[in-house]
Structures are given as structure tokens and as C-alpha cells.
Design a protein around this motif. Sequence first.
Motif, PDB file in Angstrom:
ATOM      1  N   LEU A 124       1.018  -1.609   0.161  1.00 18.20           N
ATOM      2  CA  LEU A 124      -0.078  -0.519  -0.223  1.00 18.20           C
ATOM      3  C   LEU A 124       0.860   0.992   0.252  1.00 18.20           C
ATOM      4  N   PHE A 125       1.696   1.616   0.592  1.00 19.59           N
ATOM      5  CA  PHE A 125       2.769   2.798   0.728  1.00 19.59           C
ATOM      6  C   PHE A 125       3.853   2.453  -0.280  1.00 19.59           C
ATOM      7  N   GLU A 126       4.661   1.672  -0.750  1.00 18.85           N
ATOM      8  CA  GLU A 126       5.414   1.587  -2.199  1.00 18.85           C
ATOM      9  C   GLU A 126       4.331   2.007  -2.912  1.00 18.85           C
ATOM     10  N   THR A 127       3.651   1.380  -3.468  1.00 17.55           N
ATOM     11  CA  THR A 127       2.663   1.916  -4.599  1.00 17.55           C
ATOM     12  C   THR A 127       2.704   3.555  -5.023  1.00 17.55           C
ATOM     13  N   TRP A 128       2.010   3.855  -2.998  1.00 17.11           N
ATOM     14  CA  TRP A 128       1.573   5.269  -3.332  1.00 17.11           C
ATOM     15  C   TRP A 128       2.542   5.983  -3.423  1.00 17.11           C
ATOM     16  N   TYR A 129       3.786   5.571  -3.004  1.00 19.46           N
ATOM     17  CA  TYR A 129       5.362   6.486  -2.799  1.00 19.46           C
ATOM     18  C   TYR A 129       5.649   6.182  -4.262  1.00 19.46           C
ATOM     19  N   GLU A 130       6.196   5.209  -4.920  1.00 20.70           N
ATOM     20  CA  GLU A 130       6.740   4.906  -5.847  1.00 20.70           C
ATOM     21  C   GLU A 130       5.481   5.887  -7.600  1.00 20.70           C
ATOM     22  N   LEU A 131       4.062   4.853  -7.519  1.00 20.96           N
ATOM     23  CA  LEU A 131       4.131   5.730  -8.419  1.00 20.96           C
ATOM     24  C   LEU A 131       2.920   6.638  -8.157  1.00 20.96           C
ATOM     25  N   GLY A 132       1.957   7.170  -7.328  1.00 19.29           N
ATOM     26  CA  GLY A 132       1.312   7.939  -7.298  1.00 19.29           C
ATOM     27  C   GLY A 132      -0.166   7.798  -7.148  1.00 19.29           C
ATOM     28  N   LEU A 133      -1.073   8.872  -7.574  1.00 18.09           N
ATOM     29  CA  LEU A 133      -2.630   8.187  -7.342  1.00 18.09           C
ATOM     30  C   LEU A 133      -2.533   7.544  -8.821  1.00 18.09           C
ATOM     31  N   VAL A 134      -1.507   7.631  -9.708  1.00 23.20           N
ATOM     32  CA  VAL A 134      -2.383   7.270 -11.445  1.00 23.20           C
ATOM     33  C   VAL A 134      -2.245   5.866 -11.163  1.00 23.20           C
ATOM     34  N   GLY A 135      -0.651   5.268  -9.921  1.00 24.98           N
ATOM     35  CA  GLY A 135      -0.462   3.636 -10.616  1.00 24.98           C
ATOM     36  C   GLY A 135      -1.221   3.842  -9.193  1.00 24.98           C
ATOM     37  N   ALA A 136      -1.389   3.791  -8.299  1.00 21.88           N
ATOM     38  CA  ALA A 136      -2.205   3.874  -6.684  1.00 21.88           C
ATOM     39  C   ALA A 136      -3.496   3.218  -7.340  1.00 21.88           C
ATOM     40  N   ALA A 137      -4.266   4.174  -8.493  1.00 22.39           N
ATOM     41  CA  ALA A 137      -5.607   4.302  -9.383  1.00 22.39           C
ATOM     42  C   ALA A 137      -5.976   2.565 -10.247  1.00 22.39           C
ATOM     43  N   ALA A 138      -4.556   3.031 -11.096  1.00 22.61           N
ATOM     44  CA  ALA A 138      -4.828   1.796 -11.530  1.00 22.61           C
ATOM     45  C   ALA A 138      -4.578  -0.075 -11.370  1.00 22.61           C
ATOM     46  N   ALA A 139      -3.767  -0.124 -10.278  1.00 25.87           N
ATOM     47  CA  ALA A 139      -3.802  -1.095  -9.091  1.00 25.87           C
ATOM     48  C   ALA A 139      -4.963  -1.379  -7.891  1.00 25.87           C
TER      49      ALA A 139
END
Length: 416
Positions: free
Chosen positions: A312-327
Amino acid sequence: MSRRHAQAPLDPAADAALLLRRIGFGTLALVLPIASLVSRRAAVVLAPIGVVLLVIAALIEDPGGFASTLRRAVLSVPGMILVGLVAWAVLSLVWSPYTASATEKAGNLVLAVALGFCGTAALPERMRAANLNLAALGTGIAALFALALVVVASLRQADTDAGVERGISVILIMAWPALAWLLSRARGLSALGLALVVGLLALTRFEDGEAVAMICGAVAFGAVSANREKASAIIAATIAGLMLIAPILPFLLIPIVSRFPQGLGELAQSLAAWADVISSAPVQLITGHGLDTVLRGRVIGALPNSTPTTLLFETWYELGLVGAAAAAFCLYFAIRAAGRMPGALAAGGVAAFTTAFALTALGFATLQPWWLMTLAAVVLMFGAIARGQYRTDRPIAPLPLKPAGVTRPKAGNNGG
């Protein structure tokens, strides 16, 4: 003429395809879980080999069918979202300060997704039960072997080898398709035996979170078995929602954790570090800091050692909102698709996704190569098992259709 000579002539190409498919699926279902106990790179090596053999078999039988199936999978809505997520991860290399290690991580992610797409497209329309039996056989043998290694280590009062611990994690996640296959074939006793061995194995990994993740998977399995549509929808929405609201989780959990000072000090420090990182760089919540910045940041001291390693933290920290929403959308569509699989596969598929998400949410093997390859193999096993289910029932001949000259028995006469 004998029946043997009356049969159609053998097709060497078809026989070669069948052999390659059996070897390829056996590599994934039988060899991989056993080899994971003795080699840390077993999944990294064996998963691509198994998929390549499946693809070669599909190209021999029907190259056009393989290409069209692959195209439909990639161009579907979930497929396009997954491709977009991978493309965003690759694009984040532009602003990642650790380009070399981030490139390797992006390559592993691209390879795992490509193997998933190609392997699923290479599966035949009808999978043979003889091949699918290898899933339960491989997981069962590996689980017994791992349990024996754990018992021997405990008798010697020694720590379990790190490679064995990694192999146990592979067995735990691969147990779900094996259990689903056994239950779909009404092999209740075999499924119960496998569940007991895997359960005992999970209890040996309680401190590292695998046991908790398996309990979450078991709860999901029971819920989907009771009400497939509603349970799968709730679980998919819950997991996707946790991925989306991850930045506010530390602010919600810190007041709760602070009420339990005993034994939760490490968790409190991790949540505090999470909250500080988010507060210090709120703008980069949109784009992220770039791939592989969490691990490298902790190594060089750019991030505190208490920074969480959860997905949860790594996705947001590394890929931001765009990556977290896609995931989040990928997880939602994948779990809903698993819930629509036939029979026991629905419960097993949702349980597997729940277990994998729980493991990564607890900070286990986040996007490591061997874990990505293992997940790709599990997806392929579920796809193969779904194509090995009975799709039709044998028709029952109506009563008037009887051989000529045979009279219907009178009422009260059972006919022997």
C-alpha cells in the motif's frame, strides 16, 4: 480390419504439442513448488520455461487462435488497465533517482505481465485432467517435504533455512488452485488432507504474516462458497478501496494503535514514518517518486528505517495516485473475474487473491522477481483448471427412444 488400424493416422505435430503442453504445465504445477524449497531462483527460471513451452505448443496447434486470444486479452478493459499500470511504472524511470535498479524492477514487472498474458492465451480450449492433476500432486509433495524440513530443523533447534521459508510461501499461495481443482472433481478427502498439511505449514510462519494471510484467504473462501456474487463483490471493493485510501490509513490507525502501547511500538513507528513521508511531500502523491525508491531510499538513509514496506505504501510512494488507481482497478476486475469462475474455482480464486494481497499488505515480498513469477504461475493454473471443468452433462435419452422390437415393461415390473 482391427480397431487399431481403423483409427485415423497419428499427427506428429499434434502429439508434439500435447507433449510440450504437458511438460510446460508440469514445470509450473509440479516442479516449481518443489524446486522452490531448494533454490531461491526456482520461480524466476521455471515460470518462463513453462510458459514458453505452452506458447510453442499453442503455435504448433493453432497459431492464429493464439494470436487472436492474446489480442482479445490485451485489448480488454482489464487488460488495458494492466498495460497502462505497467507503462506508468516504466515511465516513472524518468524521474526515479535510482535508474539502474529501477530498470531491473520494471523489467521483472513487464516480464511477469507478459508471461501472464501469453500463458493464458496459450492454454487450450479444453485442458486434460491428467495435466491438471499435477497441480495437486506438486503442491502436496512440496508441502509434505517442507513440513518435514521444518520438523527436522525444530528437532535440531536450528532456524529454518531462508530458502525453505521462501519455498513455503510459494506452496501456500499455490495451494489454492490445487484445492480448487480437487474440490471441483469431488475429491473431498484429498482436499481435506492437503488443507491440513498446508494449514500446519502456515502455522510455522505465523510471525512473518503468512499464517494471517492464509486465514484471510480461508475466510474469503468460506464467504464466496456461501454467497459467490455478494462476497466476491464485497472483497473486491474492500481490497480496491484499501489501495485507494492508503495515504489516509496512517492518520486513521495512529490514534487506535496509540491505545495499545505494549507490543505495538514497531507498528506505531512505522505508521508515524508513513504519515511524515506523506505530509512532507503531498504534491508527489500524484506522480510518485519513481520505481524502487522505497527500498533504495531506506538503504542510503533518504527514508527512515521504520518506513513500512507494505504494498500500500510502496505503490503510492513510487507510482502515486495514477499507479495506485490503476492497481486498484486491476485488483477489482481480477477478483470479480475470479468470482465468476465455475464451481469451487470461484472460492479458490478469490481466496488466492486475498491471500496474495494480505501478504504484500503485511510487507512480504513486495514485487520481488520470484514472487511476481509465482503469482503469474498461479494465475495460469487457475486459467487451466477453469478450462478443465465439465461444461455439459450427458444427455438422458427420452423414454420413447428405445430399440425396435423392445416392448416397454408393464407397470410393477422392474425388468431385473
